[in-house]
Motif scaffolding. Structure first.
Motif, PDB file in Angstrom:
ATOM      1  N   SER A   3     -16.755   9.540  -9.421  1.00 44.02           N
ATOM      2  CA  SER A   3     -15.732   9.369  -8.400  1.00 44.02           C
ATOM      3  C   SER A   3     -15.864  10.451  -7.349  1.00 44.02           C
ATOM      4  CB  SER A   3     -14.342   9.453  -9.038  1.00 44.02           C
ATOM      5  OG  SER A   3     -13.345   9.422  -8.038  1.00 44.02           O
ATOM      6  N   ASP A   4     -15.678  10.067  -6.082  1.00 44.26           N
ATOM      7  CA  ASP A   4     -15.668  11.050  -5.000  1.00 44.26           C
ATOM      8  C   ASP A   4     -14.237  11.303  -4.531  1.00 44.26           C
ATOM      9  OD1 ASP A   4     -14.977   8.846  -3.512  1.00 44.26           O
ATOM     10  OD2 ASP A   4     -16.759   8.872  -2.253  1.00 44.26           O
ATOM     11  N   GLY A   5     -13.268  10.808  -5.268  1.00 43.91           N
ATOM     12  CA  GLY A   5     -11.861  10.989  -4.918  1.00 43.91           C
ATOM     13  C   GLY A   5     -11.261   9.763  -4.253  1.00 43.91           C
ATOM     14  N   SER A   6     -12.090   8.996  -3.551  1.00 40.93           N
ATOM     15  CA  SER A   6     -11.568   7.808  -2.885  1.00 40.93           C
ATOM     16  C   SER A   6     -12.153   6.524  -3.456  1.00 40.93           C
ATOM     17  CB  SER A   6     -11.837   7.873  -1.378  1.00 40.93           C
ATOM     18  OG  SER A   6     -13.218   7.916  -1.126  1.00 40.93           O
ATOM     19  N   SER A   7     -13.277   6.623  -4.142  1.00 40.13           N
ATOM     20  CA  SER A   7     -13.880   5.438  -4.761  1.00 40.13           C
ATOM     21  C   SER A   7     -14.638   5.865  -6.008  1.00 40.13           C
ATOM     22  CB  SER A   7     -14.826   4.744  -3.781  1.00 40.13           C
ATOM     23  OG  SER A   7     -15.920   5.576  -3.476  1.00 40.13           O
ATOM     24  N   THR A   8     -14.938   4.896  -6.844  1.00 38.86           N
ATOM     25  CA  THR A   8     -15.714   5.175  -8.050  1.00 38.86           C
ATOM     26  C   THR A   8     -16.935   4.273  -8.083  1.00 38.86           C
ATOM     27  OG1 THR A   8     -14.455   3.587  -9.378  1.00 38.86           O
ATOM     28  CG2 THR A   8     -13.695   5.876  -9.403  1.00 38.86           C
ATOM     29  N   THR A   9     -17.983   4.762  -8.724  1.00 37.87           N
ATOM     30  CA  THR A   9     -19.224   4.013  -8.868  1.00 37.87           C
ATOM     31  C   THR A   9     -19.685   4.120 -10.309  1.00 37.87           C
ATOM     32  OG1 THR A   9     -19.836   4.596  -6.609  1.00 37.87           O
ATOM     33  CG2 THR A   9     -21.602   3.806  -8.043  1.00 37.87           C
ATOM     34  N   ASP A  10     -20.050   3.015 -10.903  1.00 40.59           N
ATOM     35  CA  ASP A  10     -20.631   3.029 -12.244  1.00 40.59           C
ATOM     36  C   ASP A  10     -22.128   3.274 -12.125  1.00 40.59           C
ATOM     37  OD1 ASP A  10     -18.272   2.547 -13.622  1.00 40.59           O
ATOM     38  OD2 ASP A  10     -18.508   0.376 -13.517  1.00 40.59           O
ATOM     39  N   ILE A  11     -22.636   4.173 -12.941  1.00 39.15           N
ATOM     40  CA  ILE A  11     -24.058   4.499 -12.947  1.00 39.15           C
ATOM     41  C   ILE A  11     -24.643   4.012 -14.272  1.00 39.15           C
ATOM     42  CG2 ILE A  11     -25.770   6.340 -12.892  1.00 39.15           C
ATOM     43  CD1 ILE A  11     -23.725   8.066 -11.449  1.00 39.15           C
ATOM     44  N   PRO A  12     -25.560   3.063 -14.210  1.00 41.86           N
ATOM     45  CA  PRO A  12     -26.179   2.625 -15.464  1.00 41.86           C
ATOM     46  C   PRO A  12     -27.050   3.755 -16.021  1.00 41.86           C
ATOM     47  CG  PRO A  12     -27.186   1.517 -13.581  1.00 41.86           C
ATOM     48  CD  PRO A  12     -26.064   2.352 -13.055  1.00 41.86           C
ATOM     49  N   ALA A  13     -26.911   4.030 -17.301  1.00 41.37           N
ATOM     50  CA  ALA A  13     -27.696   5.094 -17.933  1.00 41.37           C
ATOM     51  C   ALA A  13     -28.033   4.680 -19.355  1.00 41.37           C
ATOM     52  CB  ALA A  13     -26.915   6.397 -17.939  1.00 41.37           C
ATOM     53  N   ARG A  14     -29.195   5.085 -19.805  1.00 39.34           N
ATOM     54  CA  ARG A  14     -29.579   4.806 -21.184  1.00 39.34           C
ATOM     55  C   ARG A  14     -29.032   5.865 -22.129  1.00 39.34           C
ATOM     56  NH1 ARG A  14     -35.732   4.160 -20.944  1.00 39.34           N
ATOM     57  NH2 ARG A  14     -35.535   4.824 -18.819  1.00 39.34           N
ATOM     58  N   ALA A  15     -28.738   7.052 -21.591  1.00 36.64           N
ATOM     59  CA  ALA A  15     -28.221   8.113 -22.446  1.00 36.64           C
ATOM     60  C   ALA A  15     -27.513   9.163 -21.599  1.00 36.64           C
ATOM     61  CB  ALA A  15     -29.360   8.778 -23.213  1.00 36.64           C
ATOM     62  N   VAL A  16     -26.558   9.801 -22.210  1.00 34.37           N
ATOM     63  CA  VAL A  16     -25.890  10.948 -21.616  1.00 34.37           C
ATOM     64  C   VAL A  16     -25.857  12.013 -22.707  1.00 34.37           C
ATOM     65  CG1 VAL A  16     -23.732  11.851 -20.682  1.00 34.37           C
ATOM     66  CG2 VAL A  16     -24.467   9.552 -20.080  1.00 34.37           C
ATOM     67  N   PHE A  17     -26.255  13.202 -22.373  1.00 35.72           N
ATOM     68  CA  PHE A  17     -26.302  14.292 -23.343  1.00 35.72           C
ATOM     69  C   PHE A  17     -25.310  15.361 -22.921  1.00 35.72           C
ATOM     70  CE2 PHE A  17     -28.116  18.529 -24.306  1.00 35.72           C
ATOM     71  CZ  PHE A  17     -27.958  18.491 -25.676  1.00 35.72           C
ATOM     72  N   VAL A  18     -24.400  15.689 -23.803  1.00 32.18           N
ATOM     73  CA  VAL A  18     -23.437  16.750 -23.544  1.00 32.18           C
ATOM     74  C   VAL A  18     -23.837  17.945 -24.393  1.00 32.18           C
ATOM     75  CG1 VAL A  18     -21.024  17.415 -23.658  1.00 32.18           C
ATOM     76  CG2 VAL A  18     -21.638  15.060 -23.095  1.00 32.18           C
TER      77      VAL A  18
END
Length: 84
Positions: A3-18
């Motif tokens: 989100s940039d504060g005014s809109s949101t975008t879904d990002i396709p990802a195969r993995a997210v590492f925290v």
């Protein structure tokens, strides 16, 4: 989702590492990832590493200020770069 504060975008990802802890755990990443002496991934200003499609942010990035606001800013920057 980014989100940039005014809109949101879904990002396709195969993995997210925290990452948690003192040293990033990159054991699942190919061995040719460039890391610094502390084991943090070397990346450009947009979070791009030497491996195509792998972005890094926050404490896992070499040179990170290791602050919460720095990690948030890094994450936003890397997400924007991943969308480009």
């Amino acid at each position: 989702t980014v989100s940039d504060g005014s809109s949101t975008t879904d990002i396709p990802a195969r993995a997210v590492f925290v990452q948690t802890g003192r040293r990033p755990g990159f054991g699942f990443v190919p061995a040719d990832l460039v890391v610094d002496v502390d084991g943090r991934a070397v990346a450009d200003a947009q979070g791009r590493t030497n491996l195509a499609g792998l972005f890094v942010a926050g404490d896992a990035r070499s040179g990170s200020p290791r602050t919460l606001d720095g990690a948030i800013a890094d994450g936003k920057t890397a997400a924007r770069a991943a969308l480009a």
